[in-house]
Scaffold this active site. Structure first.
Site, PDB file in Angstrom:
ATOM      1  CG  HIS A 106      -1.727   1.283   1.280  1.00  8.64           C
ATOM      2  ND1 HIS A 106      -2.918   1.393   0.610  1.00  8.64           N
ATOM      3  CD2 HIS A 106      -1.505   2.485   1.858  1.00  8.64           C
ATOM      4  CE1 HIS A 106      -3.404   2.610   0.776  1.00  8.64           C
ATOM      5  NE2 HIS A 106      -2.561   3.297   1.533  1.00  8.64           N
TER       6      HIS A 106
ATOM      7  CG  ASP B 139     -12.803   1.807   4.670  1.00 10.04           C
ATOM      8  OD1 ASP B 139     -12.323   2.754   5.306  1.00 10.04           O
ATOM      9  OD2 ASP B 139     -12.612   1.649   3.448  1.00 10.04           O
TER      10      ASP B 139
ATOM     11  NE  ARG C 104     -11.739   9.098   7.473  1.00 12.91           N
ATOM     12  CZ  ARG C 104     -10.740   8.360   6.974  1.00 12.91           C
ATOM     13  NH1 ARG C 104     -10.957   7.096   6.626  1.00 12.91           N
ATOM     14  NH2 ARG C 104      -9.549   8.862   6.834  1.00 12.91           N
TER      15      ARG C 104
ATOM     16  CB  SER D  26      -9.528   3.776   6.392  1.00  6.06           C
ATOM     17  OG  SER D  26      -9.836   3.744   5.036  1.00  6.06           O
TER      18      SER D  26
ATOM     19  CE  LYS E  86      -9.682   0.661   2.460  1.00  9.17           C
ATOM     20  NZ  LYS E  86      -9.977   2.007   2.047  1.00  9.17           N
TER      21      LYS E  86
HETATM   22  N1  URA Z   1      -6.928   5.516   1.777  1.00  6.92           N
HETATM   23  C1  URA Z   1      -7.857   4.809   2.436  1.00  6.92           C
HETATM   24  O1  URA Z   1      -8.226   3.732   2.026  1.00  6.92           O
HETATM   25  N2  URA Z   1      -8.357   5.317   3.559  1.00  6.92           N
HETATM   26  C2  URA Z   1      -7.961   6.494   4.068  1.00  6.92           C
HETATM   27  O2  URA Z   1      -8.456   6.884   5.104  1.00  6.92           O
HETATM   28  C3  URA Z   1      -7.004   7.226   3.376  1.00  6.92           C
HETATM   29  C4  URA Z   1      -6.488   6.719   2.228  1.00  6.92           C
END
Ligand code: URA
Length: 448
Positions: free
Chosen positions: A83, A162, A169, A184, A188
């Protein structure tokens, strides 16, 4: 119904939620029993009060528990993913996933879309005509079995808490909270079934969190959350005080990724693909030494095996592989140059402005639900520190709609200045962070 009001009041007053409270709130919210207004208030309380470490672990577990948790152990191969907190021109995932898959590690990559000044892997891939990122769990399994990698979007069943909270958000201005970002992202990545994770946390004016100290805090938090869920994780802090590679935009970044997959392309892009890909092989347990792992990734880029994987992945996800033979057609024909106003050296002043220029051209999105123009892009004709003559082109904007040009040009010009002395560049790789007891010094890389 859960006493959502009591949970809210506790967080508002600075208390730490128990695992039971987090679970009850998120379950009620996803089931539609707790209204959006309560969720927005809780997010604001978390934004202002923060979360304790144990509380954040429990909150993240509750996020994961709001949906499916995928498991690929029956495929009998290690899994890993990466990521990045993103930035300008960060297309690393696109060559990296097929290179890692070519080395025997499955990559079930669930990615996001661009928002604000940063791009997203899904938008880039969708610049390939026909490419489909809306994969079900069964589609992901098939892609992993056939090609060793899948590039998918978050499904309805994967961390639904999420999915809802992120949109909330976004509209309430509550994206930039460290515990909310960490939970978040990690929820995932853990739910998608990767057993090892490499995190690329950017610093510099084009990054989501420009200060390296805040980035390091986010990295440590994410590593801890991963390890608490039994997922091995390391993080790198890498430079986003200048663009990565020589292109930003959706189609144009696919073109640059293809060059990397052919063993060519910009050296900084290749360096990160080799480093982060090598680390994925180590974390997944197929290599012990980072140097050997990096050499394997470099070979996969040079011998065509990574490119072959990518082609198969594109075909398997409905993309038109013929488009890969004509990368120049992936971005707008018309290029408008931005020139140096005087002689001197190129210094990036505020890289975020490049992301905003791309947004003005139509290549990004302001709101989660916006559409993007895959053919809008920006090419970097010169690197940071380059000697410039007056009138020399520095950037080329790939434009599909001339009406969008003026605001884009203003943003692009605000991104850089021409300085008398060449600027001192930050190292491409600043630090490597691992769970306590697993730390190592940062690796030596070609650019320091
Ligand atoms: N990417 C995400 O998946 N969540 C966040 O809060 C910020 C970036």
């Amino acid at each position: 119904m859960t006493d959502a009001r009591a949970i809210l009041a506790k967080k508002r007053d600075g208390g730490a939620l128990t695992g039971g409270e987090s679970r009850a709130f998120l379950e009620g919210y996803v089931a539609g029993e707790i209204p959006e207004s309560f969720a927005a208030a809780l997010l604001m309380a978390i934004f202002l009060r923060g979360m304790e470490r144990g509380e954040l672990r429990d909150w993240t577990a509750a996020m994961i528990g709001s949906g499916e948790r995928w498991d690929w152990s029956e495929l009998r191969a290690p899994t890993a993913d990466k990521h990045s907190t993103g930035g300008i021109g960060d297309k690393v995932s696109i060559p990296l996933a097929p290179a890692v898959a070519a080395c025997g590690v499955l990559v079930p990559m669930i990615s996001g879309r661009g928002l604000g000044h940063t791009g997203g892997t899904l938008d880039k891939l969708e610049a390939i005509p026909g490419f489909r990122t809306g994969l079900t769990r069964e589609d992901v399994r098939r892609c992993l079995e056939r090609n060793g990698l899948a590039f998918g979007a978050q499904t309805q069943e994967l961390v639904p808490a999420d999915r809802q909270l992120y949109a909330l958000r976004d509209v309430t201005g509550l994206i930039e909270s460290l515990p909310l970002i960490a939970s978040s992202i990690l929820s995932k990545k853990i739910a998608e079934g990767a057993r090892a994770l490499v995190l690329d946390v950017k610093f510099g004016s084009g990054a989501f969190l420009p200060e390296p100290e805040r980035g390091a805090e986010l990295a440590r938090t994410m590593i801890e959350l991963a390890e608490a869920s039994g997922v091995r994780a390391v993080a790198y802090q890498t430079a986003m005080d200048r663009p990565l590679g020589l292109a930003a935009g959706n189609g144009v970044e696919i073109a640059e990724s293809l060059a990397c997959l052919e063993g060519k392309g910009p050296p900084d892009l290749r360096e990160l693909v080799v480093l982060l890909g090598g680390e994925m092989l180590v974390q997944a347990g197929v290599e012990r030494e980072l140097e050997r792992a990096r050499a394997r990734i470099a070979r996969a880029l040079d011998d065509g095996s990574a490119l072959e994987r990518f082609r198969r992945a594109v075909e398997g996800q409905g993309g038109d592989v013929r488009a890969l033979e004509r990368p120049r057609e992936l971005y707008a024909r018309e290029l408008v140059h931005v020139e140096a106003e005087r002689a001197g050296h190129l210094a990036w002043r505020d890289l975020r402005q490049i992301g905003l220029a791309l947004l003005e051209l139509g290549g990004g999105r302001r709101r989660v639900e916006d559409a993007v123009d895959p053919r809008a892009g920006i090419l970097f004709l010169e690197r940071a520190g380059a000697r410039l003559e007056r009138g020399q082109p520095v950037l080329a904007l790939a434009v599909t709609d001339r009406r969008k040009l003026a605001p884009a040009l203003a943003r692009a010009r605000a991104a850089f200045e021409v300085s008398d002395a060449p600027p001192a560049p930050a190292p491409l790789v600043l630090a490597r962070l691992a769970a306590p007891g697993l730390e190592r010094a940062p690796p030596r890389t070609a650019s320091g």
